[in-house]
Scaffold this motif. Structure first.
Motif, PDB file in Angstrom:
ATOM      1  N   LEU A  82       0.828  -1.205   0.000  1.00 21.37           N
ATOM      2  CA  LEU A  82       0.000   0.000   0.000  1.00 21.37           C
ATOM      3  C   LEU A  82       0.861   1.252   0.000  1.00 21.37           C
ATOM      4  N   SER A  83       1.787   1.368   0.932  1.00 27.34           N
ATOM      5  CA  SER A  83       2.577   2.594   1.067  1.00 27.34           C
ATOM      6  C   SER A  83       3.495   2.809  -0.128  1.00 27.34           C
ATOM      7  N   ASP A  84       4.082   1.740  -0.654  1.00 26.51           N
ATOM      8  CA  ASP A  84       5.043   1.900  -1.749  1.00 26.51           C
ATOM      9  C   ASP A  84       4.351   2.179  -3.077  1.00 26.51           C
ATOM     10  N   GLU A  85       3.181   1.610  -3.301  1.00 24.53           N
ATOM     11  CA  GLU A  85       2.454   1.931  -4.527  1.00 24.53           C
ATOM     12  C   GLU A  85       2.014   3.400  -4.528  1.00 24.53           C
ATOM     13  N   LEU A  86       1.525   3.871  -3.396  1.00 23.32           N
ATOM     14  CA  LEU A  86       1.126   5.277  -3.314  1.00 23.32           C
ATOM     15  C   LEU A  86       2.342   6.196  -3.428  1.00 23.32           C
ATOM     16  N   LYS A  87       3.465   5.770  -2.879  1.00 20.50           N
ATOM     17  CA  LYS A  87       4.710   6.545  -3.001  1.00 20.50           C
ATOM     18  C   LYS A  87       5.091   6.707  -4.463  1.00 20.50           C
ATOM     19  N   TYR A  93      -3.297 -11.514  -2.137  1.00 15.65           N
ATOM     20  CA  TYR A  93      -2.746 -10.242  -2.586  1.00 15.65           C
ATOM     21  C   TYR A  93      -3.789  -9.440  -3.364  1.00 15.65           C
ATOM     22  N   ILE A  94      -4.573 -10.100  -4.175  1.00  8.34           N
ATOM     23  CA  ILE A  94      -5.640  -9.403  -4.901  1.00  8.34           C
ATOM     24  C   ILE A  94      -6.651  -8.812  -3.914  1.00  8.34           C
ATOM     25  N   ASP A  95      -6.896  -9.508  -2.809  1.00  5.96           N
ATOM     26  CA  ASP A  95      -7.741  -8.933  -1.753  1.00  5.96           C
ATOM     27  C   ASP A  95      -7.183  -7.586  -1.309  1.00  5.96           C
ATOM     28  N   LEU A  96      -5.889  -7.541  -1.071  1.00 10.15           N
ATOM     29  CA  LEU A  96      -5.241  -6.306  -0.630  1.00 10.15           C
ATOM     30  C   LEU A  96      -5.375  -5.211  -1.686  1.00 10.15           C
ATOM     31  N   VAL A  97      -5.154  -5.583  -2.938  1.00 15.22           N
ATOM     32  CA  VAL A  97      -5.260  -4.605  -4.029  1.00 15.22           C
ATOM     33  C   VAL A  97      -6.664  -4.012  -4.082  1.00 15.22           C
ATOM     34  N   CYS A  98      -7.668  -4.901  -4.027  1.00 13.18           N
ATOM     35  CA  CYS A  98      -9.053  -4.455  -4.195  1.00 13.18           C
ATOM     36  C   CYS A  98      -9.610  -3.743  -2.967  1.00 13.18           C
ATOM     37  N   GLU A  99      -9.234  -4.204  -1.798  1.00 15.35           N
ATOM     38  CA  GLU A  99      -9.852  -3.704  -0.577  1.00 15.35           C
ATOM     39  C   GLU A  99      -9.100  -2.549   0.070  1.00 15.35           C
ATOM     40  N   GLU A 100      -7.812  -2.407  -0.236  1.00 17.69           N
ATOM     41  CA  GLU A 100      -7.032  -1.351   0.414  1.00 17.69           C
ATOM     42  C   GLU A 100      -6.330  -0.413  -0.563  1.00 17.69           C
ATOM     43  N   ILE A 101      -5.584  -0.985  -1.524  1.00 17.55           N
ATOM     44  CA  ILE A 101      -4.743  -0.136  -2.366  1.00 17.55           C
ATOM     45  C   ILE A 101      -5.582   0.703  -3.326  1.00 17.55           C
TER      46      ILE A 101
END
Length: 414
Positions: free
Chosen positions: A155-160, A197-205
């Motif tokens: 999350l933090s690195d993609e937004l960075k 990981y797709i859960d993380l992408v869809c639900e948070e990132i």
């Protein structure tokens, strides 16, 4: 265009800027050939306000005599991975010396090497390292560039990465479109757990990128070594729920139907598409999805399966050309070089490649209604060239040809 030209203004209208004695290559869709016009181009409030074959009897604040130079829409690079840290030239040399990619990956190389370096870099460092690459694109006439994330995978690195991409506009006269590519690869901490990981992408990132307005669109690497069509569809659904457009890395290595899936979600573009079949082409034609061709990666990887150019022509699917600049498979920061490769490797015509970096590239970014053409009401994003014929963009390489760029009417000299 008749002798009086085209304008929606009265004869007494005032203009901010005039490009006089220009040869305009309009790139308006639906026209045959280059349609080079000897004309005067009037700008106001960052827009193209009038086009006339004769000097209008009107007030103009600033004038630039183009002296017969060629003026095109500013070039648009519609697919890049410009933001990353590290260098993989050593891997390039290792592969040429016979070391298999699998061995390189097992030793910590490949995409995960870039992920590691990008995670360690600060936002400022990522922006600074990208400027040299961006300058290469700017020198090839680029006024708009799409930049993807995808080397952070948290999350933090993609937004960075997305913030670093947007910060480039503070350092150069450039327009940046950002794409969230968190579904680029499965990160090491999620090894063999792609669904989680797709859960993380869809639900948070995706929600975080949307809430901070950091991304214009969402992309997925839909491939046997990336993510399945079912996982890709989950990402597309999440993107659309948060008001973001979608696009796909599809059919690069095999035919999984990712391009047709992208089209079903009205995707802006399907990119790579070397293994695209006729059913996928038809789906893209019906949805208006642009075929984004990436000859740099095709060349660098020494691929042999070419995109289905004749099918794309037959069904009138617009074709864009992009650099795909990235550290692993397309280390090229020159869009005109990609135009040359599009001709020599994919058998495109020079006119097709010029449309591919102007009007069709604009459509691939969802800005086809205001960029990529020299037309009344469009943004004054332009490039001025010391070039005799438009075919030279795809022909001669390595010679300085750009005279100046304009972004929303503001001039930046080469």
């Amino acid at each position: 265009m008749n002798d009086t030209g085209r304008t929606n203004d009265s004869a007494s209208a005032k203009y901010d800027f005039l490009l006089e004695n220009a040869r305009l290559v309009t790139m308006v869709p639906g026209t045959n050939g280059y349609q080079v016009l000897d004309a005067h181009l009037y700008l106001r409030d960052g827009k193209i306000a009038a086009i006339s074959q004769h000097r209008l009897d009107t007030s103009v604040t600033d004038v630039l005599d183009c002296q017969g130079k060629l003026v095109t829409p500013g070039f648009i690079d519609s697919h890049t991975h410009l933001i990353y840290a590290g260098n993989r030239a050593n891997e390039f040399e290792m592969r040429l010396n016979g070391v298999p990619y699998q061995t390189i990956a097992q030793q910590g190389g490949g995409i995960l090497a870039t992920v590691k370096a990008t995670r360690l870099a600060s936002q400022q460092q990522l922006t600074e390292q990208a400027l040299l690459r961006l300058d290469g694109l700017i020198n090839s006439g680029v006024t708009s560039v799409e930049i993807k994330s995808g080397y952070g995978l948290t999350l933090s690195d993609e937004l960075k990465m997305l913030r670093a991409a947007k910060a480039l506009e503070n350092h150069r006269q450039i327009r940046v479109s950002t794409t969230l590519l968190a579904a680029h690869a499965v990160p090491p901490e999620f090894k063999n757990q792609a669904e989680r990981y797709i859960d993380l992408v869809c639900e948070e990132i995706i929600p975080a990128a949307a809430s901070e307005s950091l991304a214009d669109s969402v992309d997925v690497f839909c491939e046997s070594i990336g993510f399945s069509t079912a996982q890709t569809e989950r990402v597309f659904q999440a993107a659309q729920q948060h008001g973001l457009a979608v696009k796909g890395h599809t059919e690069q290595l095999s035919n999984l139907g990712g391009s047709a899936l992208t089209a079903r979600y009205n995707g802006l573009s399907a990119d790579h598409i070397e293994y695209l079949d006729e059913a996928g082409v038809i789906a893209m034609a019906n949805s208006g999805t642009v075929a984004n061709l990436l000859p740099g990666a095709f060349y660098f990887l020494r691929e042999t399966q070419k995109p289905p150019i004749e099918l794309l022509r037959q069904y009138k699917v617009p074709m864009a050309i992009a650099s795909d600049i990235n550290p692993g498979t397309s280390p090229f920061a020159d869009l005109t070089m990609m135009m040359n490769m599009g001709c020599t490797l994919f058998n495109l015509t020079p006119e097709e490649t010029l449309r591919g970096v102007t009007c069709h590239a604009a459509s691939a970014l969802g800005v086809g209604n205001n960029r990529g053409q020299i037309e009344i009401g469009f943004d004054a994003d332009l490039a001025i060239w010391d070039v005799e014929h438009p075919a030279e963009f795809s022909y001669l390489q390595g010679v300085k040809r750009l005279y100046a760029r304009l972004i929303q009417g503001a001039v930046s000299y080469a």
